[in-house]
Design a protein around this motif. Structure first.
Motif, PDB file in Angstrom:
ATOM      1  N   GLY A  22     -16.514  -1.605   3.051  1.00 36.12           N
ATOM      2  CA  GLY A  22     -15.679  -0.445   2.794  1.00 36.12           C
ATOM      3  C   GLY A  22     -15.767  -0.014   1.341  1.00 36.12           C
ATOM      4  O   GLY A  22     -15.696  -0.854   0.436  1.00 36.12           O
ATOM      5  N   ASP A  23     -15.942   1.293   1.105  1.00 37.89           N
ATOM      6  CA  ASP A  23     -16.093   1.779  -0.267  1.00 37.89           C
ATOM      7  C   ASP A  23     -14.746   1.849  -0.976  1.00 37.89           C
ATOM      8  O   ASP A  23     -13.703   1.495  -0.429  1.00 37.89           O
ATOM      9  N   ALA A  24     -14.772   2.316  -2.218  1.00 39.90           N
ATOM     10  CA  ALA A  24     -13.556   2.344  -3.028  1.00 39.90           C
ATOM     11  C   ALA A  24     -12.483   3.232  -2.416  1.00 39.90           C
ATOM     12  O   ALA A  24     -11.287   2.896  -2.441  1.00 39.90           O
ATOM     13  N   THR A  25     -12.877   4.362  -1.847  1.00 41.66           N
ATOM     14  CA  THR A  25     -11.910   5.260  -1.218  1.00 41.66           C
ATOM     15  C   THR A  25     -11.222   4.575  -0.041  1.00 41.66           C
ATOM     16  O   THR A  25      -9.992   4.656   0.118  1.00 41.66           O
ATOM     17  N   TYR A  26     -11.998   3.878   0.786  1.00 37.88           N
ATOM     18  CA  TYR A  26     -11.434   3.148   1.922  1.00 37.88           C
ATOM     19  C   TYR A  26     -10.431   2.111   1.450  1.00 37.88           C
ATOM     20  O   TYR A  26      -9.328   1.984   2.005  1.00 37.88           O
ATOM     21  N   HIS A  27     -10.775   1.369   0.411  1.00 41.52           N
ATOM     22  CA  HIS A  27      -9.888   0.296  -0.042  1.00 41.52           C
ATOM     23  C   HIS A  27      -8.670   0.826  -0.786  1.00 41.52           C
ATOM     24  O   HIS A  27      -7.605   0.191  -0.761  1.00 41.52           O
ATOM     25  N   ARG A  28      -8.786   1.969  -1.421  1.00 37.53           N
ATOM     26  CA  ARG A  28      -7.598   2.556  -2.035  1.00 37.53           C
ATOM     27  C   ARG A  28      -6.609   3.008  -0.952  1.00 37.53           C
ATOM     28  O   ARG A  28      -5.395   2.839  -1.100  1.00 37.53           O
ATOM     29  N   GLU A  29      -7.133   3.572   0.114  1.00 40.47           N
ATOM     30  CA  GLU A  29      -6.269   3.953   1.226  1.00 40.47           C
ATOM     31  C   GLU A  29      -5.644   2.719   1.868  1.00 40.47           C
ATOM     32  O   GLU A  29      -4.451   2.704   2.206  1.00 40.47           O
ATOM     33  N   LEU A  30      -6.452   1.665   2.039  1.00 40.56           N
ATOM     34  CA  LEU A  30      -5.954   0.424   2.614  1.00 40.56           C
ATOM     35  C   LEU A  30      -4.888  -0.184   1.705  1.00 40.56           C
ATOM     36  O   LEU A  30      -3.864  -0.697   2.167  1.00 40.56           O
ATOM     37  N   LEU A  31      -5.114  -0.126   0.397  1.00 40.19           N
ATOM     38  CA  LEU A  31      -4.151  -0.639  -0.571  1.00 40.19           C
ATOM     39  C   LEU A  31      -2.844   0.125  -0.468  1.00 40.19           C
ATOM     40  O   LEU A  31      -1.743  -0.481  -0.485  1.00 40.19           O
ATOM     41  N   ALA A  32      -2.931   1.426  -0.357  1.00 42.39           N
ATOM     42  CA  ALA A  32      -1.719   2.244  -0.235  1.00 42.39           C
ATOM     43  C   ALA A  32      -0.925   1.871   1.017  1.00 42.39           C
ATOM     44  O   ALA A  32       0.311   1.781   0.988  1.00 42.39           O
ATOM     45  N   GLN A  33      -1.629   1.647   2.118  1.00 44.96           N
ATOM     46  CA  GLN A  33      -0.957   1.242   3.346  1.00 44.96           C
ATOM     47  C   GLN A  33      -0.304  -0.130   3.203  1.00 44.96           C
ATOM     48  O   GLN A  33       0.820  -0.359   3.682  1.00 44.96           O
ATOM     49  N   ARG A  34      -0.979  -1.023   2.529  1.00 48.46           N
ATOM     50  CA  ARG A  34      -0.480  -2.396   2.413  1.00 48.46           C
ATOM     51  C   ARG A  34       0.734  -2.508   1.489  1.00 48.46           C
ATOM     52  O   ARG A  34       1.524  -3.445   1.631  1.00 48.46           O
ATOM     53  N   ILE A  35       0.878  -1.587   0.531  1.00 41.57           N
ATOM     54  CA  ILE A  35       2.045  -1.631  -0.331  1.00 41.57           C
ATOM     55  C   ILE A  35       3.115  -0.631   0.121  1.00 41.57           C
ATOM     56  O   ILE A  35       4.122  -0.450  -0.554  1.00 41.57           O
ATOM     57  N   GLY A  36       2.862   0.011   1.273  1.00 46.13           N
ATOM     58  CA  GLY A  36       3.859   0.860   1.878  1.00 46.13           C
ATOM     59  C   GLY A  36       3.960   2.268   1.358  1.00 46.13           C
ATOM     60  O   GLY A  36       4.996   2.922   1.494  1.00 46.13           O
ATOM     61  N   LEU A  37       2.898   2.781   0.775  1.00 42.73           N
ATOM     62  CA  LEU A  37       2.893   4.170   0.282  1.00 42.73           C
ATOM     63  C   LEU A  37       2.552   5.146   1.400  1.00 42.73           C
ATOM     64  O   LEU A  37       1.785   4.831   2.298  1.00 42.73           O
TER      65      LEU A  37
END
Length: 376
Positions: free
Chosen positions: A361-376
């Motif tokens: 997964g590229d940086a965009t995918y992981h930023r979206e995943l990060l946002a989901q994981r911290i509840g944004l």
């Protein structure tokens, strides 16, 4: 976490670096890129028997040495520095951790000693032609019951799938989407019905293959239908490992740039004295050091099995991907015309940086995943 490595960890780094400098110079990397297998079995055997790298972070109960992900991260960083051509990431980081996360004690005892000794080359097959890295991307069908299942479908971008003698495969026993019914299976590399097709990828220092399964016999790994949690954790650990590998490559291209800026003379002065080159090198240094902080912290989180792991894994993968790719691109620019040539190693690191950017997964995918994981 103490960001300073211990004396023993620095000795490990020094030992691994000396070994890789001797066994994986640029000439050897270029030679192995052009081979079908993509690695040297003799060097692989030395890594296992003399340095114990394959067994380093595996539990002692299964033939390992019982070290942690921090030590594994050091090894991966050094491998990324020299672009080591070997099935280490696929076997030790992906497949072995999938077995550790999903398997029963008996399954671990049966499968992991071979990996620890270097005899088993393993591959995790989960990505399909859709190219998705999430649960919805798994559509392969697993049919059967008990300990007897058959697999039908295609896995692609399987790292070292062309040489693996053990596959850990993600398939779906029920449902069509989400996490429902996702299970992990082990498949012998010689099983009937398997067809392997090496892929002509941009980065040939890390070989990939398409693997087709047609009625292939498979054995469940862990509970049937409960494989997503183990697979998701494995992918987070792999993102951590890849982040540490990327900072090794990023540091190498930074060193190459600085060294060239010192010796390349233009208009009677070293090009490193020009403000434009100074700024490029300074920006690269800032990004590489920041990437190291993210990668090292994520390795600590993986070693401690911290609740932070899902968050810091995506954070590290996103930042290190950007930092490595930018450093590799700037390295070419600083070298000028010679940096664009096939004869110079700059393009090898650029290609590895790009392939590592999209892997898992590229940086965009992981930023979206990060946002989901911290509840944004």
């Amino acid at each position: 976490m103490d960001f300073a490595f211990s004396e023993d960890q620095e000795v490990l780094r020094d030992t691994v670096r000396k070994f890789l400098d001797a066994r994986s110079p640029e000439s050897e990397v270029r030679r192995l890129m052009d081979t079908v297998d993509g690695y040297d079995p003799a060097v692989w055997a030395q890594m296992a028997s003399e340095l114990g790298l394959q067994s380093l972070a595996l539990p002692e109960a299964y033939g390992g040495q019982g070290y942690t992900f921090v030590e594994l991260g050091i090894v991966l960083e050094e491998m990324g520095r020299v672009l080591l051509c070997a099935p280490f990431f696929s076997t030790v980081v992906l497949a072995a951790h999938a077995i550790l996360n999903a398997g029963t004690d008996a399954e671990k005892a049966a499968l992991l000693p071979g990996i620890a000794s270097g005899e088993t080359l393993a591959a995790l097959a989960f990505t399909e032609p859709s190219g998705r890295w999430d649960a919805d991307g798994i559509t392969m069908v697993a049919s059967g019951s008990g300990d007897s299942y058959t697999l039908d479908g295609t896995k692609t971008f399987v790292i070292d799938g062309h040489v693996a003698n053990l596959f850990v495969v993600a398939a779906r026993t029920q449902g069509t989407g989400g996490e429902e019914g996702i299970s992990l299976f082990t498949v012998d590399g010689d099983a009937a019905g398997i067809t392997r097709t090496p892929l002509a990828t941009m980065d040939q220092t890390r070989k990939q293959a398409r693997v087709d399964f047609a009625g292939v016999k498979a054995t469940p790994l862990g509970p049937v239908g409960g494989g997503w949690d183990a697979l998701s954790k494995t992918l987070d650990q792999a993102a951590v490992g890849l982040s540490n590998e990327m900072v090794g490559g990023a540091q190498k291209v930074l060193d190459m740039s600085v060294e060239y800026a010192k010796v390349r003379v233009q208009f009677g002065r070293p090009i490193g004295s020009f403000q434009a080159i100074k700024h490029k090198c300074a920006d690269m240094l800032l990004e590489v050091e920041s990437a190291k902080s993210a990668a090292y912290y994520s390795a600590w989180a993986a070693a401690e099995d911290s609740d932070e792991l899902p968050v810091v894994a995506s954070l590290a993968k996103a930042y290190c991907s950007d930092a490595y790719f930018h450093a590799a691109a700037e390295n070419i620019q600083i070298h000028g015309g010679i940096g664009f040539t096939w004869e110079h190693p700059a393009h090898l690191y650029f290609k590895r940086a790009k392939s590592s950017e999209v892997l898992l997964g590229d940086a965009t995918y992981h930023r979206e995943l990060l946002a989901q994981r911290i509840g944004l």
